[in-house]
Design a protein around this motif. Sequence first.
Motif, PDB file in Angstrom:
ATOM      1  N   MET A   1       0.829  -1.205   0.000  1.00  0.00           N
ATOM      2  CA  MET A   1       0.000   0.000   0.000  1.00  0.00           C
ATOM      3  C   MET A   1       0.868   1.263   0.000  1.00  0.00           C
ATOM      4  SD  MET A   1      -3.105   0.346  -0.242  1.00  0.00           S
ATOM      5  CE  MET A   1      -4.128   1.773  -0.449  1.00  0.00           C
ATOM      6  N   LEU A   2       2.007   1.219   0.675  1.00  0.00           N
ATOM      7  CA  LEU A   2       2.888   2.384   0.694  1.00  0.00           C
ATOM      8  C   LEU A   2       3.523   2.644  -0.669  1.00  0.00           C
ATOM      9  CD1 LEU A   2       4.779   2.143   4.098  1.00  0.00           C
ATOM     10  CD2 LEU A   2       3.013   3.756   3.428  1.00  0.00           C
ATOM     11  N   LEU A   3       3.653   1.606  -1.486  1.00  0.00           N
ATOM     12  CA  LEU A   3       4.252   1.785  -2.803  1.00  0.00           C
ATOM     13  C   LEU A   3       3.304   2.487  -3.768  1.00  0.00           C
ATOM     14  CD1 LEU A   3       6.030  -1.655  -3.234  1.00  0.00           C
ATOM     15  CD2 LEU A   3       7.027   0.521  -2.575  1.00  0.00           C
ATOM     16  N   PHE A   4       2.005   2.526  -3.443  1.00  0.00           N
ATOM     17  CA  PHE A   4       1.045   3.185  -4.327  1.00  0.00           C
ATOM     18  C   PHE A   4       1.017   4.694  -4.142  1.00  0.00           C
ATOM     19  CE2 PHE A   4      -1.050  -1.082  -4.569  1.00  0.00           C
ATOM     20  CZ  PHE A   4      -0.849  -1.250  -5.927  1.00  0.00           C
ATOM     21  N   PHE A   5       1.531   5.216  -3.033  1.00  0.00           N
ATOM     22  CA  PHE A   5       1.522   6.668  -2.821  1.00  0.00           C
ATOM     23  C   PHE A   5       2.336   7.425  -3.868  1.00  0.00           C
ATOM     24  CE2 PHE A   5       0.178   5.608   1.602  1.00  0.00           C
ATOM     25  CZ  PHE A   5      -1.004   6.317   1.572  1.00  0.00           C
ATOM     26  N   PRO A   6       3.573   7.063  -4.161  1.00  0.00           N
ATOM     27  CA  PRO A   6       4.304   7.803  -5.210  1.00  0.00           C
ATOM     28  C   PRO A   6       3.651   7.652  -6.577  1.00  0.00           C
ATOM     29  CG  PRO A   6       5.818   6.464  -3.922  1.00  0.00           C
ATOM     30  CD  PRO A   6       4.448   6.095  -3.493  1.00  0.00           C
ATOM     31  N   VAL A   7       3.089   6.465  -6.862  1.00  0.00           N
ATOM     32  CA  VAL A   7       2.427   6.254  -8.148  1.00  0.00           C
ATOM     33  C   VAL A   7       1.180   7.126  -8.243  1.00  0.00           C
ATOM     34  CG1 VAL A   7       1.271   4.536  -9.599  1.00  0.00           C
ATOM     35  CG2 VAL A   7       3.350   3.927  -8.347  1.00  0.00           C
ATOM     36  N   GLY A   8       0.443   7.248  -7.149  1.00  0.00           N
ATOM     37  CA  GLY A   8      -0.746   8.099  -7.143  1.00  0.00           C
ATOM     38  C   GLY A   8      -0.406   9.570  -7.291  1.00  0.00           C
ATOM     39  N   ILE A   9       0.647  10.004  -6.628  1.00  0.00           N
ATOM     40  CA  ILE A   9       1.072  11.401  -6.752  1.00  0.00           C
ATOM     41  C   ILE A   9       1.505  11.682  -8.189  1.00  0.00           C
ATOM     42  CG2 ILE A   9       2.845  13.038  -6.044  1.00  0.00           C
ATOM     43  CD1 ILE A   9       2.713  11.761  -3.259  1.00  0.00           C
TER      44      ILE A   9
ATOM     45  N   ALA B   1       0.518  10.104 -10.908  1.00  0.00           N
ATOM     46  CA  ALA B   1      -0.668  10.105 -11.769  1.00  0.00           C
ATOM     47  C   ALA B   1      -1.437  11.411 -11.628  1.00  0.00           C
ATOM     48  CB  ALA B   1      -1.560   8.914 -11.417  1.00  0.00           C
ATOM     49  N   ALA B   2      -1.555  11.932 -10.413  1.00  0.00           N
ATOM     50  CA  ALA B   2      -2.252  13.203 -10.220  1.00  0.00           C
ATOM     51  C   ALA B   2      -1.508  14.347 -10.896  1.00  0.00           C
ATOM     52  CB  ALA B   2      -2.410  13.477  -8.722  1.00  0.00           C
ATOM     53  N   LEU B   3      -0.179  14.359 -10.819  1.00  0.00           N
ATOM     54  CA  LEU B   3       0.593  15.411 -11.470  1.00  0.00           C
ATOM     55  C   LEU B   3       0.503  15.332 -12.990  1.00  0.00           C
ATOM     56  CD1 LEU B   3       3.765  15.530  -9.217  1.00  0.00           C
ATOM     57  CD2 LEU B   3       1.953  17.241  -9.383  1.00  0.00           C
ATOM     58  N   VAL B   4       0.518  14.116 -13.538  1.00  0.00           N
ATOM     59  CA  VAL B   4       0.371  13.965 -14.985  1.00  0.00           C
ATOM     60  C   VAL B   4      -1.023  14.413 -15.411  1.00  0.00           C
ATOM     61  CG1 VAL B   4       0.208  12.241 -16.837  1.00  0.00           C
ATOM     62  CG2 VAL B   4       2.122  12.194 -15.245  1.00  0.00           C
ATOM     63  N   PHE B   5      -2.038  14.056 -14.625  1.00  0.00           N
ATOM     64  CA  PHE B   5      -3.402  14.486 -14.948  1.00  0.00           C
ATOM     65  C   PHE B   5      -3.509  16.009 -14.927  1.00  0.00           C
ATOM     66  CE2 PHE B   5      -7.611  15.770 -13.369  1.00  0.00           C
ATOM     67  CZ  PHE B   5      -8.391  15.332 -14.425  1.00  0.00           C
ATOM     68  N   LEU B   6      -2.934  16.637 -13.923  1.00  0.00           N
ATOM     69  CA  LEU B   6      -2.991  18.097 -13.851  1.00  0.00           C
ATOM     70  C   LEU B   6      -2.181  18.758 -14.961  1.00  0.00           C
ATOM     71  CD1 LEU B   6      -2.720  18.661 -10.009  1.00  0.00           C
ATOM     72  CD2 LEU B   6      -4.710  19.073 -11.463  1.00  0.00           C
ATOM     73  N   ALA B   7      -1.098  18.134 -15.372  1.00  0.00           N
ATOM     74  CA  ALA B   7      -0.266  18.725 -16.422  1.00  0.00           C
ATOM     75  C   ALA B   7      -0.969  18.709 -17.771  1.00  0.00           C
ATOM     76  CB  ALA B   7       1.063  17.982 -16.508  1.00  0.00           C
ATOM     77  N   PHE B   8      -1.730  17.654 -18.039  1.00  0.00           N
ATOM     78  CA  PHE B   8      -2.367  17.526 -19.342  1.00  0.00           C
ATOM     79  C   PHE B   8      -3.839  17.917 -19.355  1.00  0.00           C
ATOM     80  CE2 PHE B   8       1.255  14.582 -19.846  1.00  0.00           C
ATOM     81  CZ  PHE B   8       1.831  15.194 -20.953  1.00  0.00           C
ATOM     82  N   SER B   9      -4.396  18.308 -18.229  1.00  0.00           N
ATOM     83  CA  SER B   9      -5.786  18.760 -18.232  1.00  0.00           C
ATOM     84  C   SER B   9      -5.843  20.186 -18.771  1.00  0.00           C
ATOM     85  CB  SER B   9      -6.377  18.691 -16.819  1.00  0.00           C
ATOM     86  OG  SER B   9      -5.690  19.585 -15.975  1.00  0.00           O
TER      87      SER B   9
END
Length: 71
Positions: free
Chosen positions: A40-48, A50-58
Amino acid sequence: MAKSNFGPFGLGGLLLMVVLAASMVVLPLMLPPLPPPPLMLLFFPVGIMAALVFLAFSPAEAVGNVVVHTV
């Protein structure tokens, strides 16, 4: 007083970076191996990321950013 040739870093900043780099090389050789973190701790950097990529391309809202070109 002589000006140091370390660019934007002073002598103290350069010394701190050298000590940190040396500790990153030496400490893993001295410390015992650690168990892997929970999945579960390994998903935090992946989630961050993904959120940054989403914000960059939105698309940005262009309601207040109207540019009028006149010729």
